[in-house]
Motif scaffolding. Sequence first.
Motif, PDB file in Angstrom:
ATOM      1  N   LYS A   9       0.830  -1.251  -0.100  1.00 58.18           N
ATOM      2  CA  LYS A   9      -0.051   0.026  -0.068  1.00 58.18           C
ATOM      3  C   LYS A   9       0.874   1.348  -0.103  1.00 58.18           C
ATOM      4  O   LYS A   9       0.660   2.102  -0.612  1.00 58.18           O
ATOM      5  N   HIS A  10       1.934   1.300   0.804  1.00 56.96           N
ATOM      6  CA  HIS A  10       2.728   2.617   0.918  1.00 56.96           C
ATOM      7  C   HIS A  10       3.862   2.681   0.090  1.00 56.96           C
ATOM      8  O   HIS A  10       4.039   3.722  -0.292  1.00 56.96           O
ATOM      9  N   PHE A  11       4.452   1.640  -0.058  1.00 58.89           N
ATOM     10  CA  PHE A  11       5.654   1.737  -0.991  1.00 58.89           C
ATOM     11  C   PHE A  11       5.373   1.415  -2.421  1.00 58.89           C
ATOM     12  O   PHE A  11       6.228   2.005  -3.262  1.00 58.89           O
ATOM     13  N   GLU A  12       4.541   0.691  -2.719  1.00 56.83           N
ATOM     14  CA  GLU A  12       4.087   0.448  -4.076  1.00 56.83           C
ATOM     15  C   GLU A  12       2.832   1.040  -4.606  1.00 56.83           C
ATOM     16  O   GLU A  12       2.393   0.823  -5.755  1.00 56.83           O
ATOM     17  N   ALA A  13       2.155   1.480  -3.815  1.00 55.07           N
ATOM     18  CA  ALA A  13       1.046   2.278  -4.149  1.00 55.07           C
ATOM     19  C   ALA A  13      -0.165   1.366  -4.746  1.00 55.07           C
ATOM     20  O   ALA A  13      -0.835   2.014  -5.594  1.00 55.07           O
ATOM     21  N   LEU A  14      -0.159   0.149  -4.367  1.00 56.74           N
ATOM     22  CA  LEU A  14      -1.193  -0.653  -5.035  1.00 56.74           C
ATOM     23  C   LEU A  14      -2.570  -0.272  -4.532  1.00 56.74           C
ATOM     24  O   LEU A  14      -2.868   0.220  -3.457  1.00 56.74           O
ATOM     25  N   SER A  15      -3.576  -0.546  -5.352  1.00 58.47           N
ATOM     26  CA  SER A  15      -5.024  -0.276  -4.768  1.00 58.47           C
ATOM     27  C   SER A  15      -5.371  -1.419  -3.894  1.00 58.47           C
ATOM     28  O   SER A  15      -4.674  -2.593  -4.093  1.00 58.47           O
ATOM     29  N   TYR A  16      -6.486  -1.449  -3.313  1.00 60.86           N
ATOM     30  CA  TYR A  16      -7.047  -2.541  -2.378  1.00 60.86           C
ATOM     31  C   TYR A  16      -7.371  -3.826  -3.379  1.00 60.86           C
ATOM     32  O   TYR A  16      -6.849  -4.875  -2.888  1.00 60.86           O
TER      33      TYR A  16
ATOM     34  N   GLU B 225      -9.396   8.088   5.246  1.00 57.53           N
ATOM     35  CA  GLU B 225      -8.984   9.155   4.681  1.00 57.53           C
ATOM     36  C   GLU B 225      -7.426   9.261   4.289  1.00 57.53           C
ATOM     37  O   GLU B 225      -7.002   9.908   3.575  1.00 57.53           O
ATOM     38  N   ILE B 226      -6.507   8.372   5.287  1.00 55.59           N
ATOM     39  CA  ILE B 226      -5.289   8.280   5.100  1.00 55.59           C
ATOM     40  C   ILE B 226      -4.840   7.548   3.530  1.00 55.59           C
ATOM     41  O   ILE B 226      -4.044   7.847   2.926  1.00 55.59           O
ATOM     42  N   ASP B 227      -5.651   6.557   3.238  1.00 60.21           N
ATOM     43  CA  ASP B 227      -5.703   5.856   1.916  1.00 60.21           C
ATOM     44  C   ASP B 227      -6.333   6.665   0.942  1.00 60.21           C
ATOM     45  O   ASP B 227      -6.175   6.437  -0.339  1.00 60.21           O
ATOM     46  N   GLY B 228      -7.069   7.788   1.079  1.00 61.70           N
ATOM     47  CA  GLY B 228      -7.445   8.844  -0.066  1.00 61.70           C
ATOM     48  C   GLY B 228      -8.780   8.336  -0.277  1.00 61.70           C
ATOM     49  O   GLY B 228      -8.897   8.523  -1.781  1.00 61.70           O
ATOM     50  N   PHE B 229      -9.544   7.195   0.197  1.00 56.24           N
ATOM     51  CA  PHE B 229     -10.732   6.938  -0.350  1.00 56.24           C
ATOM     52  C   PHE B 229     -11.867   7.298   0.483  1.00 56.24           C
ATOM     53  O   PHE B 229     -13.028   6.915   0.400  1.00 56.24           O
TER      54      PHE B 229
ATOM     55  N   SER C  25       1.912   7.053   8.641  1.00 56.76           N
ATOM     56  CA  SER C  25       1.587   6.839   7.040  1.00 56.76           C
ATOM     57  C   SER C  25       2.755   8.052   6.514  1.00 56.76           C
ATOM     58  O   SER C  25       3.346   7.658   5.406  1.00 56.76           O
ATOM     59  N   GLU C  26       2.940   9.191   7.008  1.00 58.25           N
ATOM     60  CA  GLU C  26       3.866  10.038   6.636  1.00 58.25           C
ATOM     61  C   GLU C  26       5.243   9.576   6.396  1.00 58.25           C
ATOM     62  O   GLU C  26       6.041   9.588   5.624  1.00 58.25           O
ATOM     63  N   PHE C  27       5.613   8.904   7.689  1.00 56.43           N
ATOM     64  CA  PHE C  27       6.897   8.265   7.686  1.00 56.43           C
ATOM     65  C   PHE C  27       6.992   7.199   6.527  1.00 56.43           C
ATOM     66  O   PHE C  27       8.069   7.236   6.028  1.00 56.43           O
ATOM     67  N   LEU C  28       6.061   6.458   6.131  1.00 60.42           N
ATOM     68  CA  LEU C  28       6.292   5.239   5.404  1.00 60.42           C
ATOM     69  C   LEU C  28       6.248   6.115   3.916  1.00 60.42           C
ATOM     70  O   LEU C  28       6.976   5.588   3.347  1.00 60.42           O
ATOM     71  N   ASP C  29       5.589   7.153   3.751  1.00 61.54           N
ATOM     72  CA  ASP C  29       5.415   7.496   2.372  1.00 61.54           C
ATOM     73  C   ASP C  29       6.778   8.361   2.036  1.00 61.54           C
ATOM     74  O   ASP C  29       7.125   8.653   0.892  1.00 61.54           O
TER      75      ASP C  29
END
Lengths: 181, 252
Positions: free
Chosen positions: A136-143, B13-17, B47-51
Amino acid sequence: MDEKSDARLVQSCLAGNVKAFERLVEKYQTTVYNIAFRMTANFDDAEDIAQAVFIKIYEQLDKYNPKFKFFSWLYRIALNESLNARKQKKHLTELDDDIIWTNSVDKNYSRMETNERVQEALMLISAEQRLLIVLKHFEALSYQEIAFCLDLSEKKVKSRLYDARQMLKNVLVTRGMLQDD
Amino acid sequence: MIEKFYIEMIHKEIDGFISETERKKLHRYLETTSEAKKYYAQLSQTSEFLDKMPRLEASPNIKKYVMNSIDVKRYATSRKFFGNKSILTKPVIKLAFAFSLGILCGIFVYAGILQQISERTANNSDLYGSIGVIDTAKFETVKEIPIVLPELSGTLAVKRLGNNIDIQTILNSQQPTEMLIEYDESFLKLVRFTLANSTKTFFDPGEKNVRISSGGDMQFTLSFTDVHIENDIIAVKLFSDGRLIDAQEISL
């Protein structure tokens, strides 16, 4: 990810064009390497895993079902290889994740880069939870894409991802990286 | 205790959905619940750390190792013939394919061998012209020269039919014998050498002469065609044991 381009490269490779496979390796090596590193936190292991993933992909290319996205298939193999490599290493060294990482938990946080500390924290949650965060966070894949890669329903992906993120948050709080007042 | 519904909203919200309505509802809730606000802040920071984690560059060794490790011919054979949908999956089909391939290879090899044999036995690529039969009985004897020498004896007969000239030679000798016939190639053209006995005889045509030699007896016919009929002269030299024993000019 350019699916059509991937499909063409796969087709060309199956027709005997090795250069096409080389293009696929070039295109996805960074992705696979990053997944492997985030899952293992070890550069050498990540390189070994990435190599194993591409060799496996080449050997199984004729079994690839083109109705699925190539990169999803690649992710699935990369994740499995990362998990297997980790299990093997764990079995060989007979060390637990917690032992490895709690040894370095001292007052050294200030000297460590935030990224390294986050990576350490990542290693303290379960591999399955880590997988979800990586995708989710590194590869930005959708659910939906994550659901395919992990062979789960979207609903399960969401609930497990939320749990994984919450778990990581708790680790970061415990390790003083997040304010808790 | 944060309501499960709002925990889910925070993650969405974190995932933008999250929808706009849900977002407003969530933030109204966060204003009123400090525990939820803290949870939201911590999760957003996580989430910010990860991104912000950097993307690592892959080592060039990966591609190098992979390309050196794979079997590059894996998809190079059957696929080329059948496209992407391989029909070579069932063992029986594989066997039939291998058998057919074997038969084909056999045919090609056999055809190649046959071609080589035919090339060796009859390479006619540089031959041309026509085939005719001349009845030797129709040749007229122009001259018959007896050869009576201490070292050898015999006859040399010149026969002619039109512009065809045969020189029939019979020589009897106990010693190595050689006959050298010199001619002007602008008048005569040597067309054939016919050996009439089984004695080992060497035939060595030169540019303006022909040399015939043997260990003793010789019986042969040299066939010429003449180009300018009025000037046909040949010079015949006889050698015995390497020594010139006779020389004659014969007008044809």
